[in-house]
Write a protein that holds these residues in place. Sequence first.
Motif, mmCIF file in Angstrom:
data_model
loop_
_atom_site.group_PDB
_atom_site.id
_atom_site.type_symbol
_atom_site.label_atom_id
_atom_site.label_comp_id
_atom_site.label_asym_id
_atom_site.label_seq_id
_atom_site.Cartn_x
_atom_site.Cartn_y
_atom_site.Cartn_z
ATOM 1 N N GLY A 138 40.799 40.174 38.219
ATOM 2 C CA GLY A 138 40.191 41.329 38.864
ATOM 3 C C GLY A 138 40.055 42.543 37.984
ATOM 4 O O GLY A 138 39.694 43.624 38.466
ATOM 5 N N ALA A 139 40.323 42.399 36.684
ATOM 6 C CA ALA A 139 40.214 43.542 35.776
ATOM 7 C C ALA A 139 38.757 43.932 35.585
ATOM 8 O O ALA A 139 37.869 43.083 35.599
ATOM 9 N N ARG A 140 38.525 45.223 35.371
ATOM 10 C CA ARG A 140 37.189 45.727 35.090
ATOM 11 C C ARG A 140 37.077 46.245 33.652
ATOM 12 O O ARG A 140 35.985 46.583 33.223
ATOM 13 N N PHE A 141 38.192 46.327 32.946
ATOM 14 C CA PHE A 141 38.169 46.615 31.516
ATOM 15 C C PHE A 141 39.372 45.934 30.878
ATOM 16 O O PHE A 141 40.373 45.651 31.552
ATOM 17 N N LYS A 144 36.254 55.833 37.156
ATOM 18 C CA LYS A 144 36.800 56.140 38.474
ATOM 19 C C LYS A 144 36.646 54.953 39.418
ATOM 20 O O LYS A 144 37.467 54.749 40.316
ATOM 21 N N ASP A 145 35.580 54.172 39.228
ATOM 22 C CA ASP A 145 35.322 53.011 40.077
ATOM 23 C C ASP A 145 36.139 51.785 39.670
ATOM 24 O O ASP A 145 36.448 50.932 40.509
ATOM 25 N N ALA A 146 36.474 51.680 38.388
ATOM 26 C CA ALA A 146 37.042 50.439 37.835
ATOM 27 C C ALA A 146 38.423 50.118 38.398
ATOM 28 O O ALA A 146 38.719 48.975 38.739
ATOM 29 N N LYS A 147 39.305 51.096 38.405
ATOM 30 C CA LYS A 147 40.640 51.034 39.004
ATOM 31 C C LYS A 147 41.651 50.144 38.277
ATOM 32 O O LYS A 147 42.844 50.432 38.287
ATOM 33 N N PHE A 148 41.207 49.059 37.628
ATOM 34 C CA PHE A 148 42.169 48.080 37.112
ATOM 35 C C PHE A 148 41.714 47.530 35.771
ATOM 36 O O PHE A 148 40.583 47.063 35.622
#
Length: 499
Positions: free
Chosen positions: A118-121, A43-47
Amino acid sequence: MRFYNFFLLSLFLAVSLSSCSQDTESTNVNWKDLENETPEWFKDAKFGIYFHWGVYTVPAYHSEWYSRSMYFPGSKANEHHLGHYGPLDEFGYKDFVPMFKAERFDPDAWAELFVKAGARFAGPVAEHADGFSMWDSEVNSWNAKDRGPEIDVVDAMEKAIRQHDLKFITTFHHQWHWGWYPTHKDPDSVDAADPAYSELYGPEVSEAAWRHEDDAARPDEAFSRLWADKVHEVIEGYDPDMIYFDTRMGHIDEPFREEIVRHFRENNSERGMKGQGVILHKFDDLPAEVSVRNHEKSRMNRLGEQVWQTEEPITTFSWCYTQDMELRPARDILHSLVDIVSKNGVYLLNISPKSDGTIPQDQQDILLSIGQWLDRYGEAVYGTRPWYRYGEGPRYDAETSEEESDEEYHELSYTAEDVRYTTKGNTIYAILLGQPGEKELQLQAFSQNSQPVKVTNVHLIGSDETLAWSDSEDGLNVTLPAEVPANMATVLKIETGDG
Protein backbone atom coordinates in the motif's frame (compact mmCIF):
# COMPACT_ATOMS: atom_id res chain seq x y z
CA MET A 1 24.90 6.16 -13.30
CA ARG A 2 23.60 8.87 -15.58
CA PHE A 3 26.45 11.29 -16.11
CA TYR A 4 26.99 13.80 -13.32
CA ASN A 5 26.53 17.45 -14.24
CA PHE A 6 29.91 18.92 -13.36
CA PHE A 7 29.06 22.28 -14.85
CA LEU A 8 26.17 22.74 -12.46
CA LEU A 9 28.29 21.48 -9.58
CA SER A 10 30.99 24.04 -10.33
CA LEU A 11 28.43 26.81 -10.11
CA PHE A 12 27.36 25.57 -6.70
CA LEU A 13 30.99 25.32 -5.64
CA ALA A 14 31.65 28.94 -6.55
CA VAL A 15 28.68 30.09 -4.51
CA SER A 16 29.38 27.99 -1.45
CA LEU A 17 33.06 28.76 -1.10
CA SER A 18 32.27 32.42 -0.59
CA SER A 19 30.80 31.69 2.85
CA CYS A 20 31.78 28.65 4.90
CA SER A 21 31.79 29.73 8.54
CA GLN A 22 31.65 26.98 11.16
CA ASP A 23 28.98 28.98 12.97
CA THR A 24 25.84 28.31 10.93
CA GLU A 25 23.93 31.04 12.77
CA SER A 26 26.36 33.70 11.56
CA THR A 27 25.78 33.11 7.84
CA ASN A 28 23.51 35.29 5.77
CA VAL A 29 21.83 32.68 3.60
CA ASN A 30 18.49 33.87 2.26
CA TRP A 31 16.01 31.02 2.25
CA LYS A 32 13.03 33.08 1.20
CA ASP A 33 13.24 32.41 -2.53
CA LEU A 34 13.33 28.67 -1.78
CA GLU A 35 10.07 28.62 0.15
CA ASN A 36 7.79 25.91 -1.19
CA GLU A 37 4.27 24.73 -0.42
CA THR A 38 4.03 21.05 0.42
CA PRO A 39 2.67 19.40 -2.76
CA GLU A 40 -0.79 17.86 -2.70
CA TRP A 41 0.48 14.47 -3.88
CA PHE A 42 2.50 14.12 -0.67
CA LYS A 43 -0.48 15.12 1.46
CA ASP A 44 -2.49 12.46 -0.39
CA ALA A 45 0.13 9.69 -0.30
CA LYS A 46 0.12 9.07 3.48
CA PHE A 47 2.35 5.96 3.39
CA GLY A 48 5.86 5.23 2.17
CA ILE A 49 8.50 2.52 2.63
CA TYR A 50 12.27 2.75 2.69
CA PHE A 51 15.03 0.42 3.79
CA HIS A 52 18.33 0.37 5.65
CA TRP A 53 20.42 -1.96 3.52
CA GLY A 54 24.17 -1.83 3.20
CA VAL A 55 27.48 -3.24 4.38
CA TYR A 56 26.28 -3.12 8.01
CA THR A 57 23.87 -5.97 7.24
CA VAL A 58 26.78 -8.38 6.80
CA PRO A 59 27.63 -8.71 10.51
CA ALA A 60 23.86 -8.43 11.18
CA TYR A 61 24.50 -7.68 14.82
CA HIS A 62 22.93 -5.16 17.22
CA SER A 63 22.07 -2.38 14.75
CA GLU A 64 23.09 -0.29 11.73
CA TRP A 65 25.49 1.49 14.11
CA TYR A 66 27.71 -1.62 14.15
CA SER A 67 30.28 0.13 11.94
CA ARG A 68 30.80 2.69 14.70
CA SER A 69 30.18 0.60 17.81
CA MET A 70 32.62 -2.11 16.79
CA TYR A 71 35.45 0.37 17.48
CA PHE A 72 34.31 1.23 21.01
CA PRO A 73 36.24 -0.94 23.50
CA GLY A 74 33.93 -2.94 25.75
CA SER A 75 30.77 -2.40 23.73
CA LYS A 76 28.63 -5.39 22.76
CA ALA A 77 29.48 -4.85 19.11
CA ASN A 78 33.19 -4.62 19.91
CA GLU A 79 33.16 -7.83 21.92
CA HIS A 80 31.15 -9.56 19.20
CA HIS A 81 33.55 -8.34 16.53
CA LEU A 82 36.69 -9.42 18.36
CA GLY A 83 35.16 -12.83 19.04
CA HIS A 84 33.97 -13.46 15.49
CA TYR A 85 36.37 -11.54 13.24
CA GLY A 86 39.52 -10.80 15.21
CA PRO A 87 41.53 -7.67 16.10
CA LEU A 88 40.54 -4.32 14.59
CA ASP A 89 43.90 -3.80 12.94
CA GLU A 90 43.48 -7.10 11.09
CA PHE A 91 39.76 -7.05 10.30
CA GLY A 92 38.02 -3.69 10.17
CA TYR A 93 34.74 -2.48 8.73
CA LYS A 94 36.30 -2.22 5.25
CA ASP A 95 36.71 -5.98 5.26
CA PHE A 96 32.96 -6.49 5.34
CA VAL A 97 32.61 -4.75 1.97
CA PRO A 98 33.62 -7.75 -0.21
CA MET A 99 31.20 -9.86 1.86
CA PHE A 100 28.26 -7.64 0.90
CA LYS A 101 27.30 -9.48 -2.29
CA ALA A 102 23.52 -8.96 -2.59
CA GLU A 103 23.40 -12.08 -4.73
CA ARG A 104 19.61 -12.47 -4.38
CA PHE A 105 18.65 -8.82 -4.80
CA ASP A 106 15.54 -8.41 -6.99
CA PRO A 107 14.53 -4.74 -7.26
CA ASP A 108 11.34 -5.50 -9.22
CA ALA A 109 10.17 -7.95 -6.56
CA TRP A 110 10.88 -5.37 -3.88
CA ALA A 111 8.92 -2.68 -5.71
CA GLU A 112 6.03 -5.06 -6.29
CA LEU A 113 5.99 -5.86 -2.56
CA PHE A 114 5.90 -2.15 -1.70
CA VAL A 115 2.88 -1.72 -3.98
CA LYS A 116 1.10 -4.67 -2.37
CA ALA A 117 1.85 -3.14 1.04
CA GLY A 118 0.00 0.00 0.00
CA ALA A 119 2.98 2.36 -0.19
CA ARG A 120 2.74 5.40 -2.44
CA PHE A 121 6.45 6.25 -2.31
CA ALA A 122 9.56 4.18 -1.67
CA GLY A 123 13.34 4.12 -1.96
CA PRO A 124 16.71 3.35 -0.40
CA VAL A 125 19.06 4.78 2.17
CA ALA A 126 21.46 6.28 -0.36
CA GLU A 127 24.30 6.51 2.14
CA HIS A 128 24.32 5.74 5.81
CA ALA A 129 26.87 7.09 8.25
CA ASP A 130 29.39 4.38 7.35
CA GLY A 131 30.77 6.17 4.27
CA PHE A 132 29.62 3.54 1.74
CA SER A 133 27.56 4.97 -1.13
CA MET A 134 24.79 2.80 -2.59
CA TRP A 135 25.05 4.38 -6.05
CA ASP A 136 27.69 4.60 -8.78
CA SER A 137 29.56 7.51 -7.26
CA GLU A 138 32.32 9.45 -8.98
CA VAL A 139 33.39 11.20 -5.75
CA ASN A 140 33.53 8.09 -3.55
CA SER A 141 35.17 4.89 -4.79
CA TRP A 142 33.69 3.05 -1.81
CA ASN A 143 30.36 2.51 -3.51
CA ALA A 144 28.06 -0.40 -4.33
CA LYS A 145 28.74 -0.24 -8.07
CA ASP A 146 32.53 -0.44 -7.79
CA ARG A 147 32.79 -2.69 -4.73
CA GLY A 148 30.81 -5.29 -2.85
CA PRO A 149 27.77 -6.29 -4.92
CA GLU A 150 28.89 -4.19 -7.92
CA ILE A 151 25.30 -3.02 -8.36
CA ASP A 152 24.08 0.55 -8.59
CA VAL A 153 21.37 0.01 -5.99
CA VAL A 154 19.90 3.51 -6.21
CA ASP A 155 19.59 3.21 -9.99
CA ALA A 156 18.05 -0.27 -9.82
CA MET A 157 15.49 0.81 -7.24
CA GLU A 158 14.70 4.07 -9.02
CA LYS A 159 13.84 2.21 -12.22
CA ALA A 160 11.78 -0.47 -10.46
CA ILE A 161 9.89 1.97 -8.25
CA ARG A 162 8.98 4.27 -11.13
CA GLN A 163 7.84 1.30 -13.22
CA HIS A 164 5.33 0.61 -10.44
CA ASP A 165 4.12 4.24 -10.47
CA LEU A 166 5.45 5.11 -7.03
CA LYS A 167 7.24 8.29 -6.08
CA PHE A 168 10.98 7.83 -5.43
CA ILE A 169 12.70 8.79 -2.16
CA THR A 170 16.41 8.73 -1.28
CA THR A 171 17.66 9.30 2.25
CA PHE A 172 21.01 10.67 3.43
CA HIS A 173 22.68 10.03 6.78
CA HIS A 174 26.30 10.77 5.90
CA GLN A 175 26.53 14.01 7.87
CA TRP A 176 27.16 11.58 10.73
CA HIS A 177 30.31 10.46 8.89
CA TRP A 178 32.26 13.29 10.56
CA GLY A 179 33.61 11.51 13.64
CA TRP A 180 31.85 8.22 12.93
CA TYR A 181 35.13 6.31 13.08
CA PRO A 182 38.09 6.70 15.50
CA THR A 183 40.40 8.24 12.92
CA HIS A 184 42.37 9.95 15.72
CA LYS A 185 43.76 6.63 17.01
CA ASP A 186 47.00 4.82 16.25
CA PRO A 187 46.66 3.15 12.82
CA ASP A 188 48.61 0.20 14.20
CA SER A 189 45.70 -0.52 16.54
CA VAL A 190 42.66 0.20 14.34
CA ASP A 191 42.40 0.17 10.57
CA ALA A 192 40.00 3.15 10.65
CA ALA A 193 42.93 5.43 11.48
CA ASP A 194 44.95 4.35 8.46
CA PRO A 195 45.06 7.27 5.96
CA ALA A 196 44.98 4.75 3.11
CA TYR A 197 41.30 4.18 3.91
CA SER A 198 40.29 7.76 4.66
CA GLU A 199 37.85 7.82 1.74
CA LEU A 200 35.76 5.24 3.57
CA TYR A 201 36.51 6.16 7.17
CA GLY A 202 36.62 9.92 6.77
CA PRO A 203 39.19 12.56 7.71
CA GLU A 204 41.20 12.53 10.89
CA VAL A 205 39.16 14.12 13.67
CA SER A 206 39.71 14.67 17.38
CA GLU A 207 38.63 12.19 20.02
CA ALA A 208 36.02 14.74 21.10
CA ALA A 209 34.54 14.72 17.59
CA TRP A 210 34.54 10.92 17.57
CA ARG A 211 32.69 10.92 20.88
CA HIS A 212 30.23 13.49 19.47
CA GLU A 213 30.88 15.93 22.26
CA ASP A 214 28.98 19.21 21.97
CA ASP A 215 32.08 21.41 21.98
CA ALA A 216 33.99 19.37 19.38
CA ALA A 217 34.93 20.93 16.05
CA ARG A 218 32.22 20.64 13.42
CA PRO A 219 32.79 19.50 9.83
CA ASP A 220 35.36 21.54 7.92
CA GLU A 221 34.95 22.93 4.41
CA ALA A 222 36.45 19.88 2.69
CA PHE A 223 34.08 17.49 4.47
CA SER A 224 31.06 19.70 3.78
CA ARG A 225 32.03 19.94 0.12
CA LEU A 226 32.20 16.16 -0.23
CA TRP A 227 28.98 15.76 1.74
CA ALA A 228 27.20 18.10 -0.68
CA ASP A 229 28.79 16.56 -3.78
CA LYS A 230 27.41 13.16 -2.85
CA VAL A 231 23.89 14.55 -2.56
CA HIS A 232 24.35 16.43 -5.85
CA GLU A 233 25.23 13.17 -7.59
CA VAL A 234 22.01 11.53 -6.45
CA ILE A 235 19.84 14.54 -7.29
CA GLU A 236 21.39 14.89 -10.73
CA GLY A 237 21.70 11.20 -11.51
CA TYR A 238 18.45 9.72 -10.20
CA ASP A 239 15.89 12.56 -10.02
CA PRO A 240 14.39 11.71 -6.62
CA ASP A 241 10.94 13.11 -5.88
CA MET A 242 11.85 13.24 -2.20
CA ILE A 243 15.11 13.66 -0.33
CA TYR A 244 15.38 13.06 3.39
CA PHE A 245 18.18 14.09 5.76
CA ASP A 246 18.81 12.36 9.05
CA THR A 247 19.85 14.18 12.22
CA ARG A 248 23.01 16.34 12.32
CA MET A 249 22.43 17.98 8.97
CA GLY A 250 22.66 21.17 11.02
CA HIS A 251 26.35 20.37 11.54
CA ILE A 252 26.95 21.13 7.88
CA ASP A 253 27.59 24.78 7.06
CA GLU A 254 24.40 26.56 6.05
CA PRO A 255 25.58 27.59 2.54
CA PHE A 256 26.05 23.92 1.65
CA ARG A 257 22.57 23.09 2.92
CA GLU A 258 21.08 25.94 0.93
CA GLU A 259 23.01 24.76 -2.13
CA ILE A 260 21.42 21.32 -1.88
CA VAL A 261 17.91 22.70 -1.51
CA ARG A 262 18.42 24.99 -4.50
CA HIS A 263 19.78 22.16 -6.67
CA PHE A 264 16.85 19.92 -5.75
CA ARG A 265 14.33 22.64 -6.58
CA GLU A 266 16.02 23.39 -9.92
CA ASN A 267 16.13 19.69 -10.77
CA ASN A 268 12.39 19.44 -10.09
CA SER A 269 11.76 22.39 -12.41
CA GLU A 270 13.90 20.94 -15.19
CA ARG A 271 11.84 17.73 -14.99
CA GLY A 272 8.62 19.70 -15.32
CA MET A 273 7.87 19.10 -11.63
CA LYS A 274 8.28 22.62 -10.30
CA GLY A 275 7.25 22.80 -6.67
CA GLN A 276 6.45 19.08 -6.55
CA GLY A 277 9.56 17.83 -4.75
CA VAL A 278 9.60 17.14 -1.01
CA ILE A 279 12.55 17.73 1.31
CA LEU A 280 12.42 16.12 4.75
CA HIS A 281 14.49 17.29 7.71
CA LYS A 282 14.73 16.81 11.48
CA PHE A 283 14.65 19.35 14.29
CA ASP A 284 15.79 22.77 13.03
CA ASP A 285 18.26 21.57 10.40
CA LEU A 286 16.33 23.36 7.66
CA PRO A 287 13.74 26.15 7.74
CA ALA A 288 10.14 24.92 7.93
CA GLU A 289 9.31 27.03 4.88
CA VAL A 290 11.48 24.93 2.56
CA SER A 291 10.97 21.43 3.95
CA VAL A 292 8.76 19.04 5.91
CA ARG A 293 9.56 18.17 9.52
CA ASN A 294 10.30 14.48 10.10
CA HIS A 295 9.99 12.76 13.49
CA GLU A 296 12.04 9.63 14.21
CA LYS A 297 10.33 6.93 16.28
CA SER A 298 7.97 9.60 17.59
CA ARG A 299 4.98 11.60 16.49
CA MET A 300 3.01 14.71 17.25
CA ASN A 301 0.48 14.35 20.06
CA ARG A 302 -1.78 17.00 18.58
CA LEU A 303 -3.21 18.02 15.24
CA GLY A 304 -0.43 19.52 13.12
CA GLU A 305 -1.08 22.86 11.46
CA GLN A 306 1.22 21.82 8.63
CA VAL A 307 1.76 18.39 7.15
CA TRP A 308 4.57 16.43 8.83
CA GLN A 309 6.07 12.95 8.71
CA THR A 310 6.97 10.18 11.12
CA GLU A 311 9.42 7.39 10.35
CA GLU A 312 9.43 4.13 12.27
CA PRO A 313 11.21 0.78 11.84
CA ILE A 314 9.42 -2.50 11.33
CA THR A 315 11.50 -3.73 14.26
CA THR A 316 11.42 -2.82 17.95
CA PHE A 317 15.01 -1.54 17.91
CA SER A 318 17.40 -1.79 14.97
CA TRP A 319 16.76 -0.14 11.60
CA CYS A 320 18.77 -2.78 9.75
CA TYR A 321 18.53 -6.55 9.68
CA THR A 322 20.03 -8.33 12.68
CA GLN A 323 19.95 -12.00 13.52
CA ASP A 324 17.95 -11.55 16.73
CA MET A 325 15.61 -8.77 15.59
CA GLU A 326 12.12 -8.53 17.02
CA LEU A 327 9.39 -7.34 14.69
CA ARG A 328 6.45 -5.12 15.53
CA PRO A 329 3.00 -6.60 14.84
CA ALA A 330 1.22 -5.43 11.69
CA ARG A 331 -1.64 -4.21 13.89
CA ASP A 332 0.63 -1.83 15.82
CA ILE A 333 2.17 -0.46 12.64
CA LEU A 334 -1.25 0.10 11.07
CA HIS A 335 -2.48 1.89 14.19
CA SER A 336 0.58 4.15 14.06
CA LEU A 337 -0.21 4.95 10.43
CA VAL A 338 -3.84 5.80 11.17
CA ASP A 339 -3.00 7.90 14.23
CA ILE A 340 -0.41 9.88 12.28
CA VAL A 341 -2.69 10.45 9.29
CA SER A 342 -5.46 11.71 11.58
CA LYS A 343 -3.06 14.36 12.90
CA ASN A 344 -2.14 15.65 9.43
CA GLY A 345 0.92 13.42 9.14
CA VAL A 346 2.49 11.03 6.64
CA TYR A 347 3.97 7.69 7.67
CA LEU A 348 7.32 6.30 6.48
CA LEU A 349 8.04 2.70 7.43
CA ASN A 350 11.57 1.27 7.33
CA ILE A 351 12.13 -2.40 6.54
CA SER A 352 15.28 -4.45 7.02
CA PRO A 353 16.52 -6.65 4.13
CA LYS A 354 19.27 -9.21 4.64
CA SER A 355 22.72 -8.71 3.14
CA ASP A 356 22.02 -11.24 0.38
CA GLY A 357 19.21 -9.02 -0.94
CA THR A 358 16.23 -10.92 0.43
CA ILE A 359 13.41 -9.44 2.47
CA PRO A 360 12.64 -12.02 5.18
CA GLN A 361 9.23 -13.64 4.89
CA ASP A 362 8.08 -12.49 8.32
CA GLN A 363 8.63 -8.87 7.25
CA GLN A 364 6.84 -9.53 3.97
CA ASP A 365 3.88 -10.98 5.87
CA ILE A 366 3.59 -7.80 7.94
CA LEU A 367 3.68 -5.62 4.84
CA LEU A 368 1.10 -7.75 3.06
CA SER A 369 -1.25 -7.63 6.08
CA ILE A 370 -1.06 -3.84 6.09
CA GLY A 371 -1.59 -3.78 2.34
CA GLN A 372 -4.66 -6.02 2.57
CA TRP A 373 -6.25 -3.67 5.10
CA LEU A 374 -5.43 -0.63 2.99
CA ASP A 375 -6.79 -2.32 -0.12
CA ARG A 376 -10.17 -2.65 1.60
CA TYR A 377 -10.23 0.45 3.81
CA GLY A 378 -7.71 2.76 2.17
CA GLU A 379 -10.36 5.32 1.23
CA ALA A 380 -10.24 6.35 4.90
CA VAL A 381 -6.51 7.02 4.59
CA TYR A 382 -5.38 8.03 1.10
CA GLY A 383 -6.26 11.51 -0.05
CA THR A 384 -7.87 12.43 3.26
CA ARG A 385 -7.43 15.54 5.37
CA PRO A 386 -7.76 16.00 9.13
CA TRP A 387 -11.06 16.92 10.80
CA TYR A 388 -11.50 19.61 13.47
CA ARG A 389 -10.19 17.09 16.03
CA TYR A 390 -8.14 14.01 15.32
CA GLY A 391 -9.86 11.53 17.61
CA GLU A 392 -11.42 10.50 20.87
CA GLY A 393 -11.02 7.74 23.43
CA PRO A 394 -8.50 6.89 26.18
CA ARG A 395 -5.35 7.76 24.25
CA TYR A 396 -6.82 11.02 22.96
CA ASP A 397 -7.87 12.00 26.48
CA ALA A 398 -4.38 11.25 27.78
CA GLU A 399 -2.69 13.28 25.05
CA THR A 400 -4.95 16.30 25.38
CA SER A 401 -4.43 16.39 29.15
CA GLU A 402 -0.63 16.29 28.88
CA GLU A 403 1.55 19.38 28.83
CA GLU A 404 1.82 20.53 25.25
CA SER A 405 4.77 19.02 23.42
CA ASP A 406 5.45 18.09 19.84
CA GLU A 407 5.81 14.37 20.06
CA GLU A 408 5.39 11.06 21.80
CA TYR A 409 7.50 7.92 21.61
CA HIS A 410 6.27 5.62 18.87
CA GLU A 411 5.44 2.37 20.66
CA LEU A 412 1.93 3.16 21.84
CA SER A 413 -0.91 0.68 22.19
CA TYR A 414 -4.55 1.28 21.30
CA THR A 415 -7.93 -0.39 21.68
CA ALA A 416 -11.21 -0.20 19.76
CA GLU A 417 -12.20 2.59 22.18
CA ASP A 418 -9.57 4.74 20.48
CA VAL A 419 -11.15 6.45 17.48
CA ARG A 420 -9.32 8.46 14.83
CA TYR A 421 -10.97 10.77 12.30
CA THR A 422 -10.16 11.67 8.70
CA THR A 423 -12.20 13.54 6.12
CA LYS A 424 -12.66 13.64 2.36
CA GLY A 425 -15.18 16.01 0.83
CA ASN A 426 -18.49 15.58 2.70
CA THR A 427 -17.39 12.28 4.22
CA ILE A 428 -15.98 11.79 7.71
CA TYR A 429 -14.27 8.49 8.52
CA ALA A 430 -14.25 7.21 12.08
CA ILE A 431 -11.52 4.57 12.40
CA LEU A 432 -11.75 2.38 15.51
CA LEU A 433 -8.30 1.01 16.33
CA GLY A 434 -9.43 -2.55 16.87
CA GLN A 435 -12.58 -4.66 16.69
CA PRO A 436 -15.29 -3.23 18.95
CA GLY A 437 -16.82 -5.51 21.55
CA GLU A 438 -19.77 -3.24 22.22
CA LYS A 439 -22.47 -2.86 19.58
CA GLU A 440 -23.68 0.55 20.77
CA LEU A 441 -21.24 3.36 20.00
CA GLN A 442 -21.38 7.05 20.74
CA LEU A 443 -18.98 9.26 18.80
CA GLN A 444 -18.67 12.30 21.04
CA ALA A 445 -16.80 14.35 18.44
CA PHE A 446 -20.22 14.79 16.78
CA SER A 447 -21.69 16.44 19.85
CA GLN A 448 -23.86 19.36 18.78
CA ASN A 449 -22.08 21.51 21.34
CA SER A 450 -18.69 20.71 19.79
CA GLN A 451 -19.16 20.44 16.05
CA PRO A 452 -22.64 20.91 14.58
CA VAL A 453 -22.77 18.72 11.48
CA LYS A 454 -25.68 17.18 9.59
CA VAL A 455 -25.18 13.43 9.26
CA THR A 456 -27.08 11.89 6.34
CA ASN A 457 -25.92 8.28 6.51
CA VAL A 458 -23.53 5.92 8.28
CA HIS A 459 -21.93 2.81 6.73
CA LEU A 460 -19.68 0.12 8.14
CA ILE A 461 -17.07 -0.46 5.44
CA GLY A 462 -16.81 -4.18 4.74
CA SER A 463 -20.43 -4.90 5.72
CA ASP A 464 -23.58 -4.79 3.59
CA GLU A 465 -25.89 -4.38 6.60
CA THR A 466 -27.78 -1.15 7.11
CA LEU A 467 -26.81 0.55 10.36
CA ALA A 468 -29.15 2.15 12.86
CA TRP A 469 -27.92 5.56 13.92
CA SER A 470 -29.16 8.78 15.46
CA ASP A 471 -27.95 12.25 16.38
CA SER A 472 -28.01 13.55 19.92
CA GLU A 473 -26.60 16.50 21.82
CA ASP A 474 -23.92 14.19 23.21
CA GLY A 475 -22.80 12.76 19.88
CA LEU A 476 -23.54 10.40 17.04
CA ASN A 477 -25.07 7.12 18.24
CA VAL A 478 -24.41 4.07 16.04
CA THR A 479 -25.60 0.48 16.44
CA LEU A 480 -23.19 -1.97 14.89
CA PRO A 481 -24.39 -5.24 13.31
CA ALA A 482 -24.20 -8.48 15.25
CA GLU A 483 -21.27 -9.59 13.15
CA VAL A 484 -18.47 -7.04 12.69
CA PRO A 485 -15.74 -8.20 10.29
CA ALA A 486 -12.64 -9.18 12.27
CA ASN A 487 -9.92 -6.71 11.42
CA MET A 488 -7.02 -4.69 12.77
CA ALA A 489 -9.15 -1.54 12.59
CA THR A 490 -12.84 -0.93 11.94
CA VAL A 491 -14.00 1.92 9.69
CA LEU A 492 -17.27 3.84 9.79
CA LYS A 493 -18.03 6.00 6.76
CA ILE A 494 -20.16 8.94 7.86
CA GLU A 495 -21.78 10.97 5.09
CA THR A 496 -22.77 14.55 5.82
CA GLY A 497 -24.66 17.36 4.16
CA ASP A 498 -25.22 21.04 4.78
CA GLY A 499 -25.66 21.83 8.43
